[in-house]
Design a protein around this motif. Sequence first.
Motif, PDB file in Angstrom:
ATOM      1  N   SER A  11       0.841  -1.205   0.000  1.00 40.07           N
ATOM      2  CA  SER A  11       0.000   0.000   0.000  1.00 40.07           C
ATOM      3  C   SER A  11       0.874   1.251   0.000  1.00 40.07           C
ATOM      4  O   SER A  11       0.388   2.364  -0.189  1.00 40.07           O
ATOM      5  CB  SER A  11      -0.918  -0.001   1.232  1.00 40.07           C
ATOM      6  OG  SER A  11      -0.146  -0.073   2.422  1.00 40.07           O
ATOM      7  N   GLY A  12       2.180   1.048   0.201  1.00 42.34           N
ATOM      8  CA  GLY A  12       3.115   2.175   0.195  1.00 42.34           C
ATOM      9  C   GLY A  12       3.650   2.528   1.568  1.00 42.34           C
ATOM     10  O   GLY A  12       4.107   3.649   1.793  1.00 42.34           O
ATOM     11  N   LYS A  13       3.613   1.584   2.497  1.00 43.79           N
ATOM     12  CA  LYS A  13       4.067   1.849   3.867  1.00 43.79           C
ATOM     13  C   LYS A  13       5.523   2.308   3.924  1.00 43.79           C
ATOM     14  O   LYS A  13       5.836   3.314   4.538  1.00 43.79           O
ATOM     15  CB  LYS A  13       3.897   0.582   4.739  1.00 43.79           C
ATOM     16  CG  LYS A  13       2.463   0.141   4.909  1.00 43.79           C
ATOM     17  CD  LYS A  13       2.358  -1.075   5.807  1.00 43.79           C
ATOM     18  CE  LYS A  13       2.973  -2.323   5.196  1.00 43.79           C
ATOM     19  NZ  LYS A  13       2.319  -2.786   3.966  1.00 43.79           N
ATOM     20  N   THR A  15       7.348   3.391   1.511  1.00 45.32           N
ATOM     21  CA  THR A  15       7.487   4.646   0.759  1.00 45.32           C
ATOM     22  C   THR A  15       7.128   5.836   1.650  1.00 45.32           C
ATOM     23  O   THR A  15       7.859   6.828   1.716  1.00 45.32           O
ATOM     24  CB  THR A  15       6.561   4.614  -0.479  1.00 45.32           C
ATOM     25  OG1 THR A  15       6.837   3.430  -1.231  1.00 45.32           O
ATOM     26  CG2 THR A  15       6.761   5.838  -1.349  1.00 45.32           C
ATOM     27  N   VAL A  27      12.326  -0.026  -0.687  1.00 43.32           N
ATOM     28  CA  VAL A  27      10.938  -0.195  -1.111  1.00 43.32           C
ATOM     29  C   VAL A  27      10.877  -1.471  -1.920  1.00 43.32           C
ATOM     30  O   VAL A  27      11.699  -1.716  -2.782  1.00 43.32           O
ATOM     31  CB  VAL A  27      10.486   1.010  -1.964  1.00 43.32           C
ATOM     32  CG1 VAL A  27       9.149   0.729  -2.611  1.00 43.32           C
ATOM     33  CG2 VAL A  27      10.414   2.256  -1.106  1.00 43.32           C
ATOM     34  N   PHE A 104      -3.364   4.766  -4.992  1.00 47.60           N
ATOM     35  CA  PHE A 104      -2.757   4.994  -6.303  1.00 47.60           C
ATOM     36  C   PHE A 104      -3.041   3.826  -7.247  1.00 47.60           C
ATOM     37  O   PHE A 104      -3.152   2.687  -6.820  1.00 47.60           O
ATOM     38  CB  PHE A 104      -1.244   5.231  -6.180  1.00 47.60           C
ATOM     39  CG  PHE A 104      -0.469   4.046  -5.660  1.00 47.60           C
ATOM     40  CD1 PHE A 104       0.028   3.072  -6.526  1.00 47.60           C
ATOM     41  CD2 PHE A 104      -0.232   3.894  -4.300  1.00 47.60           C
ATOM     42  CE1 PHE A 104       0.749   1.983  -6.053  1.00 47.60           C
ATOM     43  CE2 PHE A 104       0.487   2.807  -3.816  1.00 47.60           C
ATOM     44  CZ  PHE A 104       0.976   1.840  -4.692  1.00 47.60           C
ATOM     45  N   VAL A 109       1.902  -2.770  -9.801  1.00 48.59           N
ATOM     46  CA  VAL A 109       1.918  -3.101  -8.370  1.00 48.59           C
ATOM     47  C   VAL A 109       0.609  -3.805  -8.022  1.00 48.59           C
ATOM     48  O   VAL A 109      -0.439  -3.178  -7.970  1.00 48.59           O
ATOM     49  CB  VAL A 109       2.081  -1.829  -7.498  1.00 48.59           C
ATOM     50  CG1 VAL A 109       2.144  -2.206  -6.022  1.00 48.59           C
ATOM     51  CG2 VAL A 109       3.325  -1.041  -7.898  1.00 48.59           C
ATOM     52  N   ASN A 208      -2.786   7.105   0.364  1.00 46.61           N
ATOM     53  CA  ASN A 208      -1.608   7.244  -0.507  1.00 46.61           C
ATOM     54  C   ASN A 208      -2.090   7.401  -1.958  1.00 46.61           C
ATOM     55  O   ASN A 208      -2.372   6.415  -2.631  1.00 46.61           O
ATOM     56  CB  ASN A 208      -0.723   6.006  -0.339  1.00 46.61           C
ATOM     57  CG  ASN A 208       0.587   6.133  -1.082  1.00 46.61           C
ATOM     58  OD1 ASN A 208       0.979   7.227  -1.489  1.00 46.61           O
ATOM     59  ND2 ASN A 208       1.274   5.019  -1.269  1.00 46.61           N
ATOM     60  N   ILE A 209      -2.179   8.659  -2.401  1.00 45.84           N
ATOM     61  CA  ILE A 209      -2.816   8.942  -3.699  1.00 45.84           C
ATOM     62  C   ILE A 209      -1.833   8.942  -4.867  1.00 45.84           C
ATOM     63  O   ILE A 209      -0.618   8.994  -4.684  1.00 45.84           O
ATOM     64  CB  ILE A 209      -3.569  10.299  -3.665  1.00 45.84           C
ATOM     65  CG1 ILE A 209      -2.611  11.460  -3.374  1.00 45.84           C
ATOM     66  CG2 ILE A 209      -4.695  10.241  -2.637  1.00 45.84           C
ATOM     67  CD1 ILE A 209      -3.252  12.826  -3.486  1.00 45.84           C
ATOM     68  N   CYS A 239       0.712  11.920  -1.603  1.00 41.63           N
ATOM     69  CA  CYS A 239       1.312  10.980  -2.534  1.00 41.63           C
ATOM     70  C   CYS A 239       2.664  10.579  -1.966  1.00 41.63           C
ATOM     71  O   CYS A 239       3.629  11.344  -2.022  1.00 41.63           O
ATOM     72  CB  CYS A 239       1.465  11.602  -3.910  1.00 41.63           C
ATOM     73  SG  CYS A 239       2.350  10.495  -5.022  1.00 41.63           S
ATOM     74  N   GLY A 240       2.719   9.365  -1.429  1.00 42.92           N
ATOM     75  CA  GLY A 240       3.929   8.892  -0.760  1.00 42.92           C
ATOM     76  C   GLY A 240       5.144   8.929  -1.665  1.00 42.92           C
ATOM     77  O   GLY A 240       6.216   9.381  -1.266  1.00 42.92           O
TER      78      GLY A 240
HETATM   79  N1  LIG Z   1       2.638   5.010  -8.623  1.00 43.29           N
HETATM   80  C1  LIG Z   1       2.829   4.984  -7.319  1.00 43.29           C
HETATM   81  N2  LIG Z   1       3.467   3.937  -6.793  1.00 43.29           N
HETATM   82  C2  LIG Z   1       3.674   3.886  -5.466  1.00 43.29           C
HETATM   83  C3  LIG Z   1       3.220   4.935  -4.605  1.00 43.29           C
HETATM   84  N3  LIG Z   1       3.550   4.596  -3.331  1.00 43.29           N
HETATM   85  C4  LIG Z   1       4.189   3.399  -3.420  1.00 43.29           C
HETATM   86  N4  LIG Z   1       4.259   2.972  -4.710  1.00 43.29           N
HETATM   87  C5  LIG Z   1       4.887   1.738  -5.202  1.00 43.29           C
HETATM   88  O1  LIG Z   1       4.225   0.607  -4.661  1.00 43.29           O
HETATM   89  C6  LIG Z   1       5.160  -0.460  -4.387  1.00 43.29           C
HETATM   90  C7  LIG Z   1       5.048  -0.890  -2.964  1.00 43.29           C
HETATM   91  O2  LIG Z   1       5.478   0.195  -2.117  1.00 43.29           O
HETATM   92  P1  LIG Z   1       6.058  -0.072  -0.655  1.00 43.29           P
HETATM   93  O3  LIG Z   1       6.291   1.251  -0.028  1.00 43.29           O
HETATM   94  O4  LIG Z   1       7.192  -1.034  -0.692  1.00 43.29           O
HETATM   95  O5  LIG Z   1       4.784  -0.768   0.006  1.00 43.29           O
HETATM   96  P2  LIG Z   1       4.662  -1.574   1.384  1.00 43.29           P
HETATM   97  O6  LIG Z   1       4.622  -3.008   1.018  1.00 43.29           O
HETATM   98  O7  LIG Z   1       3.326  -1.147   1.925  1.00 43.29           O
HETATM   99  O8  LIG Z   1       5.801  -1.179   2.245  1.00 43.29           O
HETATM  100  C8  LIG Z   1       6.534   0.093  -4.750  1.00 43.29           C
HETATM  101  O9  LIG Z   1       6.857  -0.368  -6.053  1.00 43.29           O
HETATM  102  C9  LIG Z   1       6.318   1.605  -4.753  1.00 43.29           C
HETATM  103  O10 LIG Z   1       7.195   2.264  -5.618  1.00 43.29           O
HETATM  104  C10 LIG Z   1       2.525   6.045  -5.193  1.00 43.29           C
HETATM  105  O11 LIG Z   1       2.109   7.000  -4.503  1.00 43.29           O
HETATM  106  N5  LIG Z   1       2.369   6.015  -6.543  1.00 43.29           N
END
Ligand SMILES: Nc1nc2c(ncn2[C@@H]2O[C@H](COP(=O)(O)OP(=O)(O)O)[C@@H](O)[C@H]2O)c(=O)[nH]1
Length: 365
Positions: A11-13, A15, A27, A104, A109, A208-209, A239-240
């Motif tokens: 989900s972008g944690k 990030t 990431v 997003f 992803v 996370n938009i 937007c993370g």
């Molecule tokens: N397009 C886009 N991709 C994102 C965004 N935030 C995270 N991602 C992507 O989603 C994937 C998972 O992000 P990550 O931070 O590792 O997620 P986690 O598993 O929740 O820690 C990565 O490839 C990031 O680059 C965003 O705001 N926009």
Amino acid sequence: MEIGIIGLSKSGKTTVFNALTRGHAKVTAGAGGGKPNVGVAKVPDARLDKLTAMFKPKKTTPAEVTYVDIPAAPEGLGKEAGIGGEYLNRLQRADALLHVVRGFDDPSVPHVQGTVDAFRDVGTMDMELAFSDLAILERRLKRLEADLKRAKVIERDALHKEEALLTRVKDALGAGKALRDMLLEAEERRVLENYQFLTGKPLLVALNIDEAHVPKEAELAKELGKHITGAAVRGVALCGKLEAELGQMAPEEEREFRASLGAGESGLVRMIRLSYDVLGLISFFTVGEDECRAWTITRGLAAQKAAGKIHSDIERGFIRAEVIAYDDLMKAGGMAEARKLGTLRAEGKTYEIKDGDIAHFLFNV
Ligand SMILES: Nc1nc2c(ncn2[C@@H]2O[C@H](COP(=O)(O)OP(=O)(O)O)[C@@H](O)[C@H]2O)c(=O)[nH]1
Ligand SMILES: [Mg+2]
């Protein structure tokens, strides 16, 4: 004060964690694992900037909030399998939770539930937290039942009381009410604190938009607000990915870039402030030629206790505090002028420090 980051896989944690802490944690598009990322975010505060301009200290020290990104989200998270093990332990230790919700769109992803639906995920996580608490409650209630059979007469009363309280919490949770929203006596809260229930923790929801939606940040945050309720729950849209990239830039460059994107005040700045807010924290300041500094305390703290944040000697040998409200100091233009105006005043041990107070403690040990 520590905020634990939760959310469905990808989900972008991480990030968002990197954006908050200006860090470089890896990431992953894959599963991830290993140790939690722990990092510190500096709390932006325009008042501290103004005080720095006034006192021109050698050093300025902002308040900080610690965030923990726990990489190994359980496989079943988001599938009603509950939260357990080390992941749960880590969350239980946090003072508040930050739920990062995927908003997003990115076909590269994958999403655990197949489609991107942020408000569904807000509800899913609320359920997961409730399931986790219910599992703990059920285990404890079973044990209480066994204990009651063996208990001496004088022990019975307390056990019965606890049983009644836990049953009440269980019923409310079952009816969809988070512990943080339940009306409880102080004594009941104290008993429940031992269990570190997840729905009892203040919650911050970060939507996370998409990069493309950054100009609509405020609108989306408002929409999010309709899906979250409770006194100790806050929501923010950001937007993370973009915030993480901007965080690596020099401040001036960041400002220009932000303006060119139509992005207003950093969603990140709002989020850090809300983290502070949701934890019931306030700042007071100390000023001088050497250092201007923001100190973090819980609302309602007495001056002597607040002094203890700086040094235990100052608390122990506390004589009095010289205090001025931030606005009064700005109006006066300096400490000497404030003294003349009488807005710089002496306060005793029990004076309740207010948000934005500038304090100087006199002590003797
Ligand atoms: N397009 C886009 N991709 C994102 C965004 N935030 C995270 N991602 C992507 O989603 C994937 C998972 O992000 P990550 O931070 O590792 O997620 P986690 O598993 O929740 O820690 C990565 O490839 C990031 O680059 C965003 O705001 N926009
Ligand atoms: Mg991660």
